[in-house]
Structure formats: C-alpha cells, structure tokens
Design an enzyme around this catalytic site. Structure first.
Site, PDB file in Angstrom:
ATOM      1  CG  ASP A 115      34.538-137.139  32.583  1.00 16.04           C
ATOM      2  OD1 ASP A 115      35.398-136.228  32.557  1.00 16.04           O
ATOM      3  OD2 ASP A 115      34.836-138.323  32.812  1.00 16.04           O
ATOM      4  CG  ASP A 118      39.228-133.261  40.657  1.00 14.39           C
ATOM      5  OD1 ASP A 118      38.807-132.512  41.543  1.00 14.39           O
ATOM      6  OD2 ASP A 118      39.864-134.310  40.910  1.00 14.39           O
ATOM      7  CE  LYS A 146      35.166-134.308  42.134  1.00 15.53           C
ATOM      8  NZ  LYS A 146      36.116-135.432  42.404  1.00 15.53           N
ATOM      9  CG  PHE A 167      35.946-140.733  43.275  1.00 16.83           C
ATOM     10  CD1 PHE A 167      37.038-140.105  42.689  1.00 16.83           C
ATOM     11  CD2 PHE A 167      35.423-141.861  42.661  1.00 16.83           C
ATOM     12  CE1 PHE A 167      37.603-140.595  41.520  1.00 16.83           C
ATOM     13  CE2 PHE A 167      35.975-142.360  41.490  1.00 16.83           C
ATOM     14  CZ  PHE A 167      37.066-141.723  40.923  1.00 16.83           C
ATOM     15  NE  ARG A 180      34.814-146.372  32.065  1.00 16.67           N
ATOM     16  CZ  ARG A 180      35.625-145.363  32.359  1.00 16.67           C
ATOM     17  NH1 ARG A 180      35.154-144.145  32.477  1.00 16.67           N
ATOM     18  NH2 ARG A 180      36.900-145.567  32.556  1.00 16.67           N
TER      19      ARG A 180
HETATM   20  P1  5GP Z   1      41.845-133.185  36.831  1.00 17.07           P
HETATM   21  O1  5GP Z   1      43.074-133.246  35.962  1.00 17.07           O
HETATM   22  O2  5GP Z   1      40.957-132.001  36.537  1.00 17.07           O
HETATM   23  O3  5GP Z   1      42.186-133.283  38.285  1.00 17.07           O
HETATM   24  O4  5GP Z   1      41.050-134.512  36.570  1.00 17.07           O
HETATM   25  C1  5GP Z   1      40.235-134.620  35.512  1.00 17.07           C
HETATM   26  C2  5GP Z   1      39.885-136.045  35.213  1.00 17.07           C
HETATM   27  O5  5GP Z   1      39.966-136.865  36.376  1.00 17.07           O
HETATM   28  C3  5GP Z   1      38.457-136.122  34.759  1.00 17.07           C
HETATM   29  O6  5GP Z   1      38.367-135.981  33.369  1.00 17.07           O
HETATM   30  C4  5GP Z   1      38.039-137.482  35.253  1.00 17.07           C
HETATM   31  O7  5GP Z   1      38.371-138.434  34.270  1.00 17.07           O
HETATM   32  C5  5GP Z   1      38.867-137.702  36.476  1.00 17.07           C
HETATM   33  N1  5GP Z   1      38.092-137.359  37.675  1.00 17.07           N
HETATM   34  C6  5GP Z   1      38.157-136.251  38.435  1.00 17.07           C
HETATM   35  N2  5GP Z   1      37.282-136.280  39.436  1.00 17.07           N
HETATM   36  C7  5GP Z   1      36.626-137.445  39.312  1.00 17.07           C
HETATM   37  C8  5GP Z   1      35.556-138.069  40.035  1.00 17.07           C
HETATM   38  O8  5GP Z   1      35.015-137.579  41.034  1.00 17.07           O
HETATM   39  N3  5GP Z   1      35.149-139.280  39.597  1.00 17.07           N
HETATM   40  C9  5GP Z   1      35.702-139.894  38.510  1.00 17.07           C
HETATM   41  N4  5GP Z   1      35.215-141.072  38.160  1.00 17.07           N
HETATM   42  N5  5GP Z   1      36.695-139.342  37.792  1.00 17.07           N
HETATM   43  C10 5GP Z   1      37.147-138.135  38.202  1.00 17.07           C
HETATM   44 MG    MG Z   2      37.987-137.424  32.141  1.00 15.89          MG
END
Ligand code: 5GP
Ligand code: MG
Length: 189
Positions: A115, A118, A146, A167, A180
């Site tokens: 999805d 980040d 992101k 976020f 969701r």
């Molecule tokens: P990362 O490990 O890349 O920092 O985080 C990835 C996961 O964190 C994504 O798959 C998602 O589930 C969650 N995540 C990161 N940014 C967001 C955001 O802006 N909103 C939401 N709801 N989940 C996020």
């Molecule tokens: Mg995720």
C-alpha cells in the site's frame, strides 16, 4: 435494505468532517486511473507468466482486490502480515513476520503488492526474506511511495503515486484500524 451509493447508512463525508480533520489527497477517480495504469504495465510484463502476488496485510488488501481484477494472466494471491507500525503514526522500525508465508516462492515469479513504502524498513526486510527463498523473479508494486522518508534503499518496479510526508488513511490504509473503508486516500491534519 441497504442503499447503494450516496444513500448508504455510513456517510464517509460526514464521518470525515465530524470525527477527524481528514483532507482528501487522492480521489477515488485518481486512484482508479492509476490502478488501471499500473495494471496495464503489469499485464505487459507478466504476459505468458503465472506469478504469485503477495500482498502485505492489512493495508494492501483494497488495492490488491482492485488491481487483480484488471490483470489478464493466470496468477495466485497470497498475503503476509508484516508488522512495523504500532498503534501510533510513527514507524517502530521493528519488523516481524506475523503470519508465515504459505506460497511456494522458490522458482516462482513473485510480485509483492504494498500500500505504501515509507522508510522502506518493512519492505526491505521482506524482500531479503523472499530472496533467500530463490524466486525466479521478484518485483515490487506499491500504490503510494513516501519517497522523502526513505531510510534504506528500495527498488520499486511499479509506483502508483509519490506522496508527501503526511499520515495517510483510506483505501485500505488505517489509523488505529480505522478508516480503511474510505474510498479516497486522505491525510490527517
Ligand atoms: P516503512 O517500514 O516503509 O516505514 O512502513 C511501511 C508500512 O507502514 C506500510 O506498509 C504501512 O502499513 C505503514 N505506513 C507507512 N506510512 C503510512 C501512512 O501514512 N499511513 C498508514 N496508514 N500507514 C503507513
Ligand atoms: Mg503496509
């Protein structure tokens, strides 16, 4: 009996206005157009193949559902639960495989469906996990990226939208398991 469309009992717009300061970042129409574009790219690349698509739960389930219905080659669907976020809005940086992967990845064409990427910590971990299981090929598709938040390098083969450092909720994305079901992707002010 439940109404369809605007008449339905749960009014998204009302919920958005009253409960939390949510602003639409990506409309359902923009999302639909982008999912179509991604599906067209994936259809070209996977024609004649029989890949397994692995969705990262829970956030990717809405995107996965819309995407696969536009794919015209045979495929399998699997899901894996990787948890890196706690109940807040900041990444804990801790990643664990909550539920084992049942797909036989060895020798298969694997397309991972996210999805949002980040910091990249979650997906970088999972890509390494998959590589050890020797897939025939391994690609990553994410609806949103992101990019400005990246802490580890991640190669993304299919990107829907590059999004700002906010976020996001809706279209599968939650905050504390809520939102969701919003059809648009919104940010919390
Ligand atoms: P990362 O490990 O890349 O920092 O985080 C990835 C996961 O964190 C994504 O798959 C998602 O589930 C969650 N995540 C990161 N940014 C967001 C955001 O802006 N909103 C939401 N709801 N989940 C996020
Ligand atoms: Mg995720």
């Amino acid at each position: 009996m439940l109404d369809r469309g605007e008449g339905r009992g749960y009014n998204h717009r009302e919920a958005m206005n009253s409960e939390a300061k949510l602003k639409i970042l990506l409309t359902r129409q923009e999302i639909e157009a982008t999912v179509k574009r991604l599906a067209a790219e994936i259809n070209q690349d996977y024609a004649g193949k029989y890949p397994v698509l692995i969705g990262i739960l829970k956030g990717s389930f809405v995107f996965m559902a819309d995407l696969i219905r536009l794919l015209d080659f045979p495929l399998e669907v699997e899901f894996i639960n990787l948890s890196s976020y706690g109940s807040g809005t900041e990444s804990s940086g801790r990643v664990r495989v909550v539920q084992g992967l049942r797909a036989k990845v060895r020798g298969r064409h694997v397309l991972v469906i996210e999805d949002i990427v980040d910091t990249g910590l979650t997906i970088a971990y999972f890509i390494e996990y998959l590589k050890k299981r020797k897939p025939a090929s391994l690609r990553l598709c994410t609806l949103t990226d992101k990019a400005s938040r990246r802490r580890v390098p991640v190669t993304i083969d299919y990107v829907g939208f590059t999004v700002p450092d906010r976020f996001l909720v809706g279209y599968g994305l939650d905050r504390d398991q809520k939102y969701r079901n919003l059809p648009d992707i919104c940010y919390i002010e």
